[in-house]
Each structure stands twice: as C-alpha cells, then as structure tokens.
Scaffold this motif. Structure first.
Motif, short mmCIF file in Angstrom:
data_model
loop_
_atom_site.label_atom_id
_atom_site.label_comp_id
_atom_site.label_asym_id
_atom_site.label_seq_id
_atom_site.Cartn_x
_atom_site.Cartn_y
_atom_site.Cartn_z
N ALA A 62 64.22 58.22 49.58
CA ALA A 62 62.77 58.37 49.44
C ALA A 62 62.45 59.73 48.82
N VAL A 76 54.96 60.07 50.42
CA VAL A 76 55.85 59.32 51.31
C VAL A 76 55.24 59.36 52.71
N LEU A 150 55.31 55.35 48.87
CA LEU A 150 56.38 54.72 49.68
C LEU A 150 55.97 54.77 51.16
N ARG A 179 52.21 50.01 46.63
CA ARG A 179 53.26 50.87 47.20
C ARG A 179 54.61 50.13 47.31
N GLN A 180 55.65 50.91 47.56
CA GLN A 180 56.95 50.34 47.94
C GLN A 180 57.01 50.40 49.48
#
Ligand code: AMP
Length: 489
Positions: A62, A76, A150, A179-180
């Motif tokens: 990440a 993140v 993320l 987003r992931q």
C-alpha cells in the motif's frame, strides 16, 4: 520467478530497506500472495490466520503503490476493530515511513480527539483508525475521506462480531467508489457481510491455510479439571513456568480482575487488559509485558487480537472462549510469525461437549497436558472441602443453628460465672464472720441502731393508737349532731 525474497515480489528499494529495518528477510505465505496483487491494483479478500504477517502484507505494497502527498486528506485508510491493533499497524507503517516519508496518523478512541485533529490538519497520507473514532472525526469535519485511494478493512470478521458493521458501512459511503479495497479476515467461511457492498468489483480471493484453522507453530494442550481447582492449578502452572512469558485469557472483565488480584497477591509479576482499563493502562501493560518486566498478562477476548508481543511461550485459556473463532485468535498470540509457542485450555467437566464442538471446528484433536507438577486428586479434595465450608456459610438453617448454639454457650458461660461469683461472696461472708476483729465501725454500731429502730417503731404505734382514739371521738360527736338535726325536722 522465485518468491522467496521480498525483492521478487516487486517492492521498491525504499520499502525493501523498510523490510530490513523491520527484521523481515523472508516473506510469509500471505505476503507472497497478497503483495503482488495489491501492487497490481487488484481488490483482495484474504483469509489469513492471526500472526501470519498480514499487516505487512497490506502495509508494504500500500505504501509502495500510494506515495506521500502534501495534502491533509489520507490516500490510504486502514480500519481495524481495536485500539491495540490500530497502534500496532501504525507502528509498522511508521517504520516503513522512515524510508518512504509518508505521514502516518492513528486515530483511536479512549484518548483525546484534539491531538488527532491537529495531526490530521498538519497532513496525513496513511490513516489508521478504529470505526467509532473515525466517524467522530468525519462528522466533526476534522478529516475528509474523499481522497482515499486504498481502503483496508482489517479483521473484518471481528468487526462484524463486535457490531461495528454499521459503522464500516457508513465509512465505506464516505470513500470514493473508485478506490481499491483490501479485506482481511481470520475466517471468511462464517463471515456474514455482503461482498457487493464492500467491493466495487470482483475481489481476488486469497487463503493461506484453508485446511487447518490454527497456526501450526502452536502446540495445543487441554486439561480437564473442576472449576474450583483452576486457581491452585494456575498458581502451580505459573511457578512451573517461571521463566516464560504467558498470556491468560478469561471470559469476563470481572474474571480477569479476580485472576489478576489472586496472582499479584501471590507475588507473580502480572498485569491485566480489558475494556474498562484506560488506554494508558493498556499500553503500559503491553509495553511492560513486551519488555519482560511483567511475566503474566491476564486479558479478555476484546484484546485477544490486539496483543502482538514477540516470544509468547504460553497462552492459557483459563476459561473457554465464547466462540471457536476466539480460540483461534487467542492461541495465535503464541507462536507468532516464525516463533513457536504452546497453548493450554482448561476445560471443566460440564464443558466437555462444548470443547468437542470446538475440536470439530478446528478439525483437530487436542492432546491432554501431562501433569507432573500438580496433584490433581489432592487439589480436588481440598477444593471440595472449601466448597462445603462455603456452602455451610451460605445455608440459612445451618447459620441459625450456629447462632443458637453460640447463644446457648454464652448463656451457659454466664450462669457458670454467676455461680462462681455467689460462691465467692459466700466464702467471703464466712471468712468475715469468723474474724470479728475485722468488723468495720458501721458493723459495730449496727446493734444499737437496730434497738433504736425498734423503739422508734413502738413510739409510732402508740402515736397511731392515740390518733385513732381522737378520730373515733370526733366521729361520735358528728353522729350526735346528725341525730339532733333529724329530731328538729
Ligand atoms: P501480523 O499477522 O501482521 O499481526 O504479524 C505477526 C507478527 O509477525 C508481527 O510481530 C510481525 O512483526 C511478524 N512478521 C510479519 N512478517 C514477517 C516476516 N516476513 N518475517 C518475520 N516476521 C514477520
């Protein structure tokens, strides 16, 4: 491609230096599978055992994929159920950040929100938070989740168990749909969340150890014993394992407090962790335990996932966990990463069936602990005698009989004392009459006094008689007057 080394997983040089700083040389199975997928931008749903190295499995890629920005919106976001976990994850991220220059902020409940707000205002790239505190920050407009690229949902099954799922849903609604997403869970089989509401696209499923649910590095034992024998057994067990680091899990906060008090009274270096302890108390307990100043840590399940201390030799399940998943998490505290450890579960006779169900869930039979240091028969007898005494203390009939008996004994004693006193007085009187020269002045004058009182009595009688005569005479006169009045009429 060889995946034995972190380099072959595609991590950049700064992150590889971070691995060195963290002391990781060989990636764990979850890291081997997850790191390339995260770097490739895939959504991941991972079933990872506790202690498998899953924090690094998401933190390393990440922070590699999403470099530091200059803003105050995190790119993140890691959401995790407990404060301890959040702080542990933050520690790993901060170590990585020394090489990558991210700004890492942790936001957890139980401590003041203002320093967290100030930190976020100064700038944040990686935000690690517990659900409640994160929503507080969002509602106070102290943080915007609009820049999150993320999202990591750590220990998702635990968040479900702890009733955090509505909060998780609310958090997801504040994060961009593009987003992931990475989701980590100790078990996916029992997870009841809707995959569609977490992931915007089909996630890649990863499972590091589908057959066995507990870490192989933990040697597991059980011991069948009566509830009352648990306290003396634990004492004996701890003195047998004096040099070892031990975590004892009990079911409730009260049980934790009771075990803690009993152990500290017997001079064992012990501390405790449960939800009613303040954040500072919890942190102090963990750091003292990690530093080896405290040998035993007594904890509830709320903390069973938050404890990451190296070299835990034994996990003792003083009470059975409420649910099988908690067993997995508890014993995962021992034998973390590459270390080995043992676990011991105390089972009372009435819990046999519950324990068998746990064994079925684990797909393994847990062996009995061999006892060389503890006389179970003797301890059972003593415990039974203690139980009888305690029962007697609670029985109202026995208590009434006891009171009656002691009242009777007191009465008997009192009358015995009375008899003794009387005998003493008689003896004294007898000895006094035999020795007239010891008479007091008052006793010498008592005879003339008696005479004078007799004289007084006699004179009183004479006086009364003469008064009687006078009265009779006056009555006669009155009678004569009445007769006279009648004759006049
Ligand atoms: P986690 O499952 O993330 O809670 O990690 C459990 C423990 O394993 C932590 O103490 C980590 O520091 C350690 N750990 C994680 N990855 C590795 C690795 N590749 N090599 C050695 N230890 C590791």
């Amino acid at each position: 491609m060889s995946v034995n080394q972190f380099k072959s997983l595609g991590l950049s040089d700064p992150v590889l230096s971070a691995c060195k700083t963290l002391g990781y040389t060989t990636p764990t199975p979850i890291q081997i599978q997850a790191i390339p997928s995260v770097l490739a931008g895939e959504d991941v749903m991972a079933e990872a055992q506790t202690g498998s190295g899953k924090t690094a499995a998401f933190a390393l890629p990440a922070m590699d994929a999403f470099g530091p920005t200059k803003g105050s919106k995190p790119s993140v976001l890691v959401v995790t159920p407990t404060r301890e976990l959040a702080l542990q994850i933050a520690e790993v991220c901060q170590t990585v950040a020394k090489h990558t220059h991210h700004r890492v902020v942790s936001a957890v409940g139980g401590i003041s929100i203002n320093p967290q707000k100030d930190q976020i205002k100064r700038g944040v790239d990686v935000l690690i938070a517990t659900p409640g505190r994160l929503l507080d920050l969002v509602s106070q407009k102290a943080v915007s989740l609009a820049g999150v690229s993320l999202l990591v949902l750590d220990e998702a099954d635990r968040m479900l168990d702890m009733g955090f799922w509505p909060d998780v849903r609310a958090i997801i609604s504040h994060v961009p749909a593009s987003r992931q997403t990475l989701l980590f869970s100790a078990t996916l089989e029992d997870a009841t969340f809707d995959v569609g509401e977490v992931f915007a696209r089909q996630p890649k499923k990863i499972s590091v150890s589908p057959q066995t649910r507990t870490t192989d590095q933990v040697e597991q034992f059980k011991l069948l014993l009566p509830q009352d024998v648990k306290p003396p057994f634990l004492q004996a067990f701890l003195s047998e394992h004096k040099q070892e680091r031990i975590i004892v899990f009990a079911r409730t906060k009260n049980r934790v407090d009771t075990v803690f008090r009993r152990l500290s009274r017997s001079g064992i270096a012990v501390d405790r962790l449960h939800a009613d302890r303040s954040q500072n108390q919890r942190q102090r307990a963990l750091s003292q335990f990690a530093a080896g100043k405290v040998q035993v840590l007594v904890a509830t399940d709320v903390l069973s996932r938050g404890i990451d201390v190296q070299d835990v030799d034994w996990v003792v399940n003083y009470d059975l966990p409420r649910q099988p998943q908690d067993y997995v998490h508890r014993i995962g505290r021992a034998g973390r990463a590459c270390a080995t450890g043992c676990s011991l579960t105390l089972v009372t006779p009435d819990q046999r069936q519950e324990f068998q169900a746990l064994e079925r869930y684990l797909g393994a039979q847990i062996k009995d602990l061999e006892l060389s240091f503890f006389d179970m028969d003797e301890a059972t007898k003593k415990a039974q005698a203690r139980a009888v005494r305690a029962q007697d203390r609670r029985d109202p009939e026995l208590q009434a009989a006891k009171r009656e008996f002691s009242a009777r004994a007191k009465r008997k004693q009192r009358s015995a004392e009375q008899v003794k006193n009387e005998q003493h007085v008689h003896a004294h009187k007898r000895s006094s009459s035999r020795k007239p020269k010891h008479l007091t002045n008052a006793q010498h004058t008592s005879k003339p006094k008696a005479q004078s009182s007799r004289l007084k009595k006699k004179s009183e009688t004479t006086h009364t008689k003469s008064r009687q005569k006078q009265t009779n005479a006056s009555h006669g006169a009155k009678k004569g007057q009445a007769k006279y009045r009648r004759s006049v009429k």
